[in-house]
Design an enzyme around this catalytic site. Sequence first.
Site, mmCIF file in Angstrom:
data_model
loop_
_atom_site.group_PDB
_atom_site.id
_atom_site.type_symbol
_atom_site.label_atom_id
_atom_site.label_comp_id
_atom_site.label_asym_id
_atom_site.label_seq_id
_atom_site.Cartn_x
_atom_site.Cartn_y
_atom_site.Cartn_z
ATOM 1 N N ASP A 1 89.495 -32.073 8.046
ATOM 2 C CA ASP A 1 90.747 -32.139 7.299
ATOM 3 C C ASP A 1 91.094 -33.598 6.958
ATOM 4 O O ASP A 1 91.452 -33.940 5.822
ATOM 5 C CB ASP A 1 91.825 -31.484 8.184
ATOM 6 C CG ASP A 1 93.184 -31.526 7.552
ATOM 7 O OD1 ASP A 1 93.336 -30.893 6.500
ATOM 8 O OD2 ASP A 1 94.077 -32.216 8.100
ATOM 9 N N LYS B 1 91.179 -35.721 3.251
ATOM 10 C CA LYS B 1 92.279 -36.589 2.815
ATOM 11 C C LYS B 1 91.743 -37.971 2.447
ATOM 12 O O LYS B 1 92.185 -38.596 1.472
ATOM 13 C CB LYS B 1 93.330 -36.708 3.924
ATOM 14 C CG LYS B 1 94.071 -35.398 4.150
ATOM 15 C CD LYS B 1 95.008 -35.485 5.321
ATOM 16 C CE LYS B 1 95.729 -34.154 5.518
ATOM 17 N NZ LYS B 1 96.459 -34.075 6.756
#
Length: 825
Positions: free
Chosen positions: A682, A686
């Site tokens: 995750d 980003k």
Amino acid sequence: MADDWRVHKFGGSSVADADCFARVAAIVEADPASRVAVVLSACKGVTDGLLALVSSAERQDGATADRLEAIEARHAALAAALLSPPDAGEYGAELHAGCEDIRGILQTIHLTRDASAVLRDLVAGFGELWSSRLFARYLRHRHTGARRVEWVDARDIVQVEWGSLGPAVDWAESRKRVASIAGAAPPVILIVPGFVARDPRGVQTTLGRNGSDFSASIFGSLLDASEIHIWTDVDGVLSADPRLVPEATVIDSLSYHEAMELAYFGAKVIHPQTMAPAVEKGVPIWIRNTFAPENRGTLICATPNSKHPVKGITTIDGIALINVEGAGMIGVPGTAQRLFAALREHAISVVLISQGSSEHSICFAVPMSQAARAEQVVRDAFQNELTHGQIQSVDVAGDSSILAVVGDGMMGTPGIAAKVFGSLADAGVNVRAIAQGSSERNISLVVESKQAARALRSVHAGFYLSPHTVSIGLIGPGHVGREFIDQLLSQRDRLQRDRNLDLRLRGITTSSRMVLAARSIGAGLWKAALAKGEPADLSGFVEHIHADHLPHAVLVDCSSSDEVARRYPDWLAEGIHIVTPNKRACSADMALYERLQDARRAGGSHFLYEATVGAGLPIIQTLRDLRETGDEIHRIEGILSGTLSYLFNAWDGQRPFSSVVREARQRGYTEPDPRDDLSGMDVARKLVILGREMGLRLSLEDVRVESLVPETSIACSADEFLDRLGDVDAAMMTRLESARARDRVLRYVGKVDAGSRLASVGVAEVDRSHPFAHINLTDNVVRFVTARYNESPLVVQGPGAGPAVTAAGVFANLLQVCAYVGTHL
Ligand code: ADP
Ligand code: ASP
Ligand code: MG
């Protein structure tokens, strides 16, 4: 004046059934005028039914008897519902006699297989005789007021002669005849059948389809009425046909010219001929709704007082455009005259003409049904020129429609045409021909039929809607999606009031169900509506949101679906804006990312995704601002996961790392499967998004990721994983202790460096004095090291997870899109 006549006309839809008759009676009774004339249409569908009888008799299809019986039965049932039994009996006898007459006429038609216009008109007129006689009896039956109710045979008053331009009223004769009723002593209510009249031989005829409006206007003139009220099933003349444009609004007032133009160009609510007698006498006409008599309606008069320069927008379908082209026409006088004379000779009605000033071509529009004949007429008329090449071509473009924009105020108002054409260009509609009358009351253009509805809606939106009307579709009402809906709905009224921003949530879809609303989904109702919504269909959903009649469409994707993200380029290319916290599209392979950017440019659409990094924190926007103002980004580093931030903040070494993970999961700080957080993927996504914003061609494979999920736990269930997580405790504890020995703490940090183009995410040791060491529990923090922010980097810090702040980030992006498309926020 006290004894002035007031004329009311009720259309077929106003006298459809017994309830309608009661409504009409109440409206008539409520008019305080002492002399009232009520013109009635046939009951809804009856004229069509009668004309169908004639066609069926011509075809000898054997269906006439049953059909006629059905029409008789319908009227008898109305009488039974509205009248006393003896009255109903008398009415039934008249009705039956009429039906016998019709039977006789139909028999003649059946034998000759050919209905003359006279016979057709004779049959068609019965509907008005029946409805008006029924109403007169009914009104007398219920009438409590002092006014007499009299039925007037309109055929004995209105005399017309049919010519090539339709029925022409013999005013002198009709005026003579009206004397018998015009002087009726007040108080009185006259009930008059619309549509019917007599020809000079005394034979019954009609005033043409929708002729009851004309009857009302004729009686208005003959009786010197002070007002005419035309009652129908809509609130007045609307800015467009409501069946095509759900957003159409009632026009407050219109001039006679405007109304005539609108009627001529297809606004069915008024009949073009209606106006003429009223115009001449200057009688104001009101268009009102029988089903909502409390509404004001539209006033049509000589000098209206309206704020709109454009009153209405209409379309006429079934048009063919004929283009005659040839260098031989240049400078040759009389070519146009020859062309149109030939067409006139063959009774072809030309709806629109346009000629370029070079005189190199003339194009004109005719009804599709006359196109082939018109082409032949032109070819014959210019046979010589065609043979000698002075005229090169006669082309016919079928399947065309005319769009007409009507309004007196367009005269001398610059920019109207620009708005029309701008709206059409935005909607991707191609214009085939243009004509503007010198009155400047009407701009007409020809478009392909299949684009007509789109053209109408987009031009209508250009003039009538707040330009800040936004059609919004939400994909994925999960934690963030639901919160977004709540925030949006709670602020909607305020934004409308203070910012003139009309945000319409018109659809919500999950992967299995969807709910769509024509206007807007109401607060509090959407969950129940979605639960019993229709099966999800993403394409249908997007089509609904991207409605032609609304100026802007925004899809808010709060899913985390790859499948949805893959559709973004198509949507952006169509001009749909996208706002999302879904990281999938922006961190996908470079090819998709580039397609996204190309599509966005091609569609002129906006794609905003601030909430993909740091939830509502201004991280992407800050980065953009830095770059746009010429700063150079050297390095970005940060704690980009609320979950990992919490884990390393909360873990003080007093207990094993795995127990902190377990507790975080119980508190809802992790994904249901904590591996989604601990794998570091995750954060890596980003970082890819940030790297690309810096201008680097970074992909997920380029990021060095330190996963906290042991190899052995990748494939097992989430619970098993938690059980096995203890396997890493010892190693983690060692790392923590060694960091502490150097007065440092552990943090899960992402870094991307412009110079080396290296990107990594993983556990890092940071000094106790470092800003990353002092953040609140689930905070995110990002440091931008740039040419300008060098010694002391720019830091953005704050809560970077949770539905409320993420939804707020999405909402802020939505408002940003609104600002980009012109809202003054
Ligand atoms: P009536 O039975 O009262 O004569 P019509 O069916 O002839 O009624 O005309 C009313 C209908 O005209 C409306 O129901 C509406 O659907 C249609 N219409 C088309 N264009 C317009 C417009 N610009 N404004 C209002 N109504 C329109
Ligand atoms: N009944 C006639 C028609 O349907 C006239 C009218 O209703 O205006 O055309
Ligand atoms: Mg009508």
